[in-house]
Design an enzyme around this catalytic site. Structure first.
Site, PDB file in Angstrom:
ATOM      1  CB  SER B 138      -0.888   0.324   1.214  1.00  0.00           C
ATOM      2  OG  SER B 138      -0.870   1.490   1.307  1.00  0.00           O
ATOM      3  CE1 TYR B 151      -3.659  -2.233   5.786  1.00  0.00           C
ATOM      4  CE2 TYR B 151      -2.775  -0.129   4.893  1.00  0.00           C
ATOM      5  CZ  TYR B 151      -3.377  -1.075   4.285  1.00  0.00           C
ATOM      6  OH  TYR B 151      -4.028  -1.470   3.282  1.00  0.00           O
TER       7      TYR B 151
HETATM    8  N1  NAP Z   1      -8.889  -0.920  -0.330  1.00  0.00           N
HETATM    9  C1  NAP Z   1      -7.756   0.050  -0.076  1.00  0.00           C
HETATM   10  O1  NAP Z   1      -7.757   1.444   0.271  1.00  0.00           O
HETATM   11  C2  NAP Z   1      -6.523  -0.380   0.032  1.00  0.00           C
HETATM   12  C3  NAP Z   1      -5.195   0.660  -0.496  1.00  0.00           C
HETATM   13  C4  NAP Z   1      -3.975  -0.010  -0.266  1.00  0.00           C
HETATM   14  C5  NAP Z   1      -3.887  -1.031  -0.077  1.00  0.00           C
HETATM   15  N2  NAP Z   1      -4.846  -2.136  -0.171  1.00  0.00           N
HETATM   16  C6  NAP Z   1      -5.058  -3.180  -0.016  1.00  0.00           C
HETATM   17  O2  NAP Z   1      -5.151  -4.178  -0.733  1.00  0.00           O
HETATM   18  C7  NAP Z   1      -5.405  -5.276  -0.991  1.00  0.00           C
HETATM   19  C8  NAP Z   1      -6.769  -5.732  -1.406  1.00  0.00           C
HETATM   20  O3  NAP Z   1      -7.996  -5.144  -0.336  1.00  0.00           O
HETATM   21  P1  NAP Z   1      -9.492  -4.313  -0.205  1.00  0.00           P
HETATM   22  O4  NAP Z   1      -9.010  -2.596  -1.095  1.00  0.00           O
HETATM   23  O5  NAP Z   1      -9.831  -6.064  -2.036  1.00  0.00           O
HETATM   24  O6  NAP Z   1     -10.481  -4.586   0.406  1.00  0.00           O
HETATM   25  P2  NAP Z   1     -10.959  -6.076   0.580  1.00  0.00           P
HETATM   26  O7  NAP Z   1     -12.266  -5.571  -0.497  1.00  0.00           O
HETATM   27  O8  NAP Z   1     -11.996  -5.464   2.370  1.00  0.00           O
HETATM   28  O9  NAP Z   1     -10.855  -7.476   0.386  1.00  0.00           O
HETATM   29  C9  NAP Z   1      -9.503  -7.535   2.036  1.00  0.00           C
HETATM   30  C10 NAP Z   1      -9.696  -8.882   2.040  1.00  0.00           C
HETATM   31  O10 NAP Z   1      -8.871  -9.820   3.471  1.00  0.00           O
HETATM   32  C11 NAP Z   1      -9.827 -11.121   4.178  1.00  0.00           C
HETATM   33  N3  NAP Z   1      -9.279 -10.699   4.998  1.00  0.00           N
HETATM   34  C12 NAP Z   1      -8.421 -10.231   6.161  1.00  0.00           C
HETATM   35  N4  NAP Z   1      -8.472 -10.468   7.020  1.00  0.00           N
HETATM   36  C13 NAP Z   1      -7.726 -11.795   6.506  1.00  0.00           C
HETATM   37  C14 NAP Z   1      -7.290 -12.778   7.146  1.00  0.00           C
HETATM   38  N5  NAP Z   1      -7.063 -13.461   8.162  1.00  0.00           N
HETATM   39  N6  NAP Z   1      -7.895 -14.439   6.404  1.00  0.00           N
HETATM   40  C15 NAP Z   1      -8.074 -14.656   4.904  1.00  0.00           C
HETATM   41  N7  NAP Z   1      -9.198 -12.838   4.341  1.00  0.00           N
HETATM   42  C16 NAP Z   1      -8.353 -12.359   5.442  1.00  0.00           C
HETATM   43  C17 NAP Z   1     -11.182 -10.377   3.641  1.00  0.00           C
HETATM   44  O11 NAP Z   1     -11.820 -11.109   3.747  1.00  0.00           O
HETATM   45  P3  NAP Z   1     -13.195 -11.202   4.081  1.00  0.00           P
HETATM   46  O12 NAP Z   1     -14.312 -11.148   3.188  1.00  0.00           O
HETATM   47  O13 NAP Z   1     -13.528 -12.575   4.787  1.00  0.00           O
HETATM   48  O14 NAP Z   1     -13.248  -9.987   5.079  1.00  0.00           O
HETATM   49  C18 NAP Z   1     -11.230  -9.538   2.364  1.00  0.00           C
HETATM   50  O15 NAP Z   1     -11.171 -10.281   1.645  1.00  0.00           O
HETATM   51  C19 NAP Z   1      -5.249  -5.996   0.855  1.00  0.00           C
HETATM   52  O16 NAP Z   1      -3.942  -5.964   1.019  1.00  0.00           O
HETATM   53  C20 NAP Z   1      -5.639  -4.253   1.109  1.00  0.00           C
HETATM   54  O17 NAP Z   1      -4.297  -4.362   2.056  1.00  0.00           O
HETATM   55  C21 NAP Z   1      -6.219  -1.554  -0.135  1.00  0.00           C
END
Ligand code: NAP
Ligand code: FAD
Lengths: 434, 246
Positions: B138, B151
């Protein structure tokens, strides 16, 4: 969260929040919001997709395809799936939408809640006629499977139910088998409304799709002139030009309206005379035939920050000619500037939806740029005329209907009121039900 | 045909990426902790790719399951061409400052568990001599900020880990992609207020698919303009930076 306006950007919204729903079974109705409203893609013009002082449940992320039977053409998808996403998936396998409105950007949830119609209404009825079943989530009971065969009424209440009966999670739709992406289209200019009616009824027998454009700014002697298009899906082996050549986009809202009355008048005259010289039959790609406006992303922003209104009504056959003449007359003399005036005769096929807008009669749709209070006053006068003629206004395109007008045109509204989910409301509903 | 494992397959960014890869005839093994959600994602990808994806339910914090998960993936796919590590959790920073369990959990989810999965997959790819590893870090990892440094630290650690893997594996024919999304409108951020800098998961998905198709690994900011924003943020001298309320 930005303000999430409707497509016409009128009425303006002041206080409204949005909550993303990522999986259809997790809408969580009735948890913490005082009042929530399911939202599709916001392609409704007026306020049926707005919830002033409340929350919108943003359903677009729920756009998963869940099952498809390539033999029967039955597709199961989440309700946030757009018609475009369905076409992209199904057309290569030989299926098309059974009914489509003039934009493919609407969601299946929105298509059900307004029970949308298309150029084939006379042959195929509304979108709701092709929905086989759906699953409905409510705040006050367990999720329900709804089918048109069930006697409990949930299907009929939800189709054309303006999003009020609950959250539609997924839907089974019966798709239409087609041979290819093309349409065989004929164009016929007509000189008067009488000619239109004759042409239209002659066409409805042999053509699945008919629609007409009418020049509402024509001089008095040629009032009612226009062009009728009639079409069928092309038979197998037809070859045609490939779809879109250009994709223009209007990146931001213009500070002033670019579509003024004088420019529209000139455009309409030119277009009419050009078409009159060249009546044609041609092979058209489905995108050009069904979705001419989708070529220009965000064209609604052309109307500037005040937005625009659309009026769409249906008039019973007996009064239609008179009222449409009168509306066109007023449009011309009051300089309201309608870029798109669309005319179509609805068919007899009844919808399962209790509050469905299409009914036997003639429908007219006009885009009207919002030029201030005189626009609103003129439209209100149109509404009165339509109401007195026993017509109905389409809620998907409405921001001005009065309670009396709504309740007269939709006599089963009280039954819908009784089925409304207590956790759901909309700006439109508060206006017309109070 | 590519055989791809997605860990955190219910993530919005992962799902958007997978839909693009599905059009390129990829086959999937999908790992997530929520069974109902995963079933929906898998049904959709099955229709879009015409291959039935394999599924595996696992809480990624349980590192003892990581090898078994990879073995199951290899058995299902019959090999491994790519692994996308997409899961993550945006912790409540204030809570992490008073609740050490929450702090450790955030590091466990976003960093420790990710490292073991990546290392196991890297070992496999190194021995076979090809593959692409994708980790989603990120922009929050580019500089610690008071509002989000737990984070941020985890994502910084993940970025360093991926950088090391890339360095080590390039001679083995394995590419490593570090993805650094900016603000993305996804379930993780549903309670944050949005502005013009926010991107949709589809935009990030396109960037990831493009990086996977490329010939080299590297660091991908998504959308691209974050590379320049973070260049500026990193360039702010520390004495000035510590006074900013970021
Ligand atoms: N959204 C942003 O602004 C942003 C910015 C920078 C980086 N990111 C990174 O991008 C990646 C994807 O995020 P996203 O934006 O697509 O958000 P998201 O849709 O909320 O995805 C997060 C995912 O992580 C899973 N997860 C969390 N803890 C877990 C665990 N202990 N075991 C298995 N699965 C777990 C969640 O599963 P559940 O469906 O079961 O909850 C969910 O599928 C993440 O690594 C996040 O840190 C996001
Ligand atoms: C260019 C253009 C052309 C059009 N042409 C036509 C036409 O030819 N014929 C026609 O009939 N209409 C037409 N329309 C109107 C449009 O089809 C309808 O307004 C449609 O309902 C919009 O769908 P949406 O997904 O954008 O839903 P929204 O506008 O966001 O919402 C519409 C309604 O659907 C409800 N809803 C959405 N999702 C759900 C859900 N999951 N569960 C329950 N309720 C839900 C909402 O609560 C709301 O009441 C046109 C619109 C445009 C912009």
């Amino acid at each position: 969260m930005n303000r999430l306006p409707s497509f016409g950007r009128y009425p303006p919204v002041h206080q409204q929040s949005g909550r993303r729903v990522s999986f259809h079974h997790e809408a969580a109705l009735g948890t913490d919001d005082s009042s929530a409203l399911p939202r599709g893609n916001g392609c409704s013009y007026g306020d049926c997709c707005l919830n002033e002082s409340g929350t919108l449940l943003l359903g677009r992320p729920c756009n998963r395809l869940l099952a498809f039977d390539a033999k029967s053409g039955v597709l199961r998808c989440e309700a946030g799936t757009t018609l475009e996403e369905i076409i992209d998936f199904a057309l290569p396998q030989g299926f098309f939408l059974p009914v489509t409105p003039g934009t493919r950007l609407v969601t299946v949830g929105g298509a059900i809640a307004n029970d949308v119609h298309g150029k084939n209404h006379h042959a195929a009825g509304t979108f709701g006629c092709h929905v086989l079943r759906f699953k409905l989530w409510r705040s006050d009971r367990r999720p329900m499977l709804c089918t048109p065969q069930q006697k409990d009424g949930w299907f009929g209440a939800t189709v054309a139910g303006l999003g009020l009966t609950g959250w539609v999670g997924w839907v089974d739709i019966q798709l239409l088998r087609v041979a290819n992406p093309f349409m065989v289209v004929e164009e016929h200019p007509f000189g008067s409304l009488e000619e239109f009616f004759a042409l239209s009824s002659a066409s409805d027998r042999d053509f699945d799709y008919t629609v007409a454009w009418v020049d509402c700014l024509a001089p008095a002697r040629s009032r009612g002139r226009g062009i009728l298009w009639r079409a069928n899906h092309a038979p197998p082996l037809a070859k045609g030009s490939s779809g879109i050549r250009w994709q223009a986009a209007i990146p931001w809202e213009l500070p002033f309206p670019a579509v003024g009355a004088r420019r529209i008048r000139a455009f309409n005259a030119l277009y009419y005379h050009w078409k009159r010289l060249r009546p044609t039959t041609r092979l058209a790609h489905y995108k050009g035939f069904f979705y001419p406006l989708d070529h220009i992303a965000h064209w609604n922003r052309l109307y500037g920050p005040r937005g625009f209104l659309q009026l769409q009504c249906v008039l019973p056959h007996g009064h239609a000619t008179f009222v449409i003449h009168e509306l066109l007359e007023r449009c011309a003399t009051q300089g309201m500037g309608s870029f798109l005036a669309v005319l179509k005769v609805f068919g007899e096929r009844a919808s399962p939806g209790w509050l469905s807008f299409p009914r036997p009669g003639v429908t007219l749709a006009l885009d009207v740029p919002h030029q201030g209070s005189q626009t609103i006053a003129a439209l209100r006068a149109f509404y009165t005329l339509i109401h007195e003629a026993g017509g109905a206004i389409y809620p998907a395109k409405d921001a001005l209907m009065t309670k009396e007008q709504f309740q007269a045109a939709y006599p089963r509204w009280a039954e819908l009121a009784a089925r409304r989910d207590p956790a759901i409301s909309s700006s439109l509903w508060r206006r017309v039900s109070a | 045909m590519k055989r791809i494992v997605i860990v955190g397959a219910t993530s919005a960014i992962a799902e958007a990426t997978a839909r693009i890869l599905a059009q390129q005839d990829a086959r999937f093994f999908l790992v997530a902790r929520n069974k109902e959600r995963l079933a929906l994602v898998a049904a959709d990808l099955a229709l879009r790719s015409s291959h039935e994806p394999g599924t595996y339910i696992m809480d990624c914090s349980d590192w003892t399951m990581h090898q078994a998960m990879l073995d199951a993936a290899l058995a299902h796919l019959g090999g491994l061409d790519g692994l996308i590590l997409a899961y993550g959790d945006l912790p409540d920073q204030a809570r992490c400052q008073s609740d050490m369990k929450a702090l450790r959990q955030a590091l466990e989810t976003n960093l420790l568990s990710a490292c073991t999965i990546l290392q196991l997959a890297a070992n496999h790819m190194a021995s076979q001599g090809h593959g692409v590893l994708v980790g989603i870090s990120s922009v929050a990892g580019d500089r610690g900020r008071q509002s989000n440094y737990v984070y941020g630290a985890a994502k910084a650690g993940l970025a360093a880990f991926l950088s090391g893997l890339r360095n080590q594996l390039q001679a083995k024919g394995v590419r490593v992609v570090t993805v650094k999304p900016g603000f993305v409108d996804s379930p993780m951020t549903k309670d944050l207020s949005k502005n013009a800098l926010w991107a949709q998961p589809e935009q990030v998905g396109r960037a990831i698919a493009q990086a996977m198709a490329g010939r080299r690994g590297g660091v991908v900011y998504a959308p691209w303009f974050w590379r320049w924003i973070m260049l500026v943020v990193r360039a702010i001298p520390e004495p000035l930076f510590i006074r900013l309320r970021l």
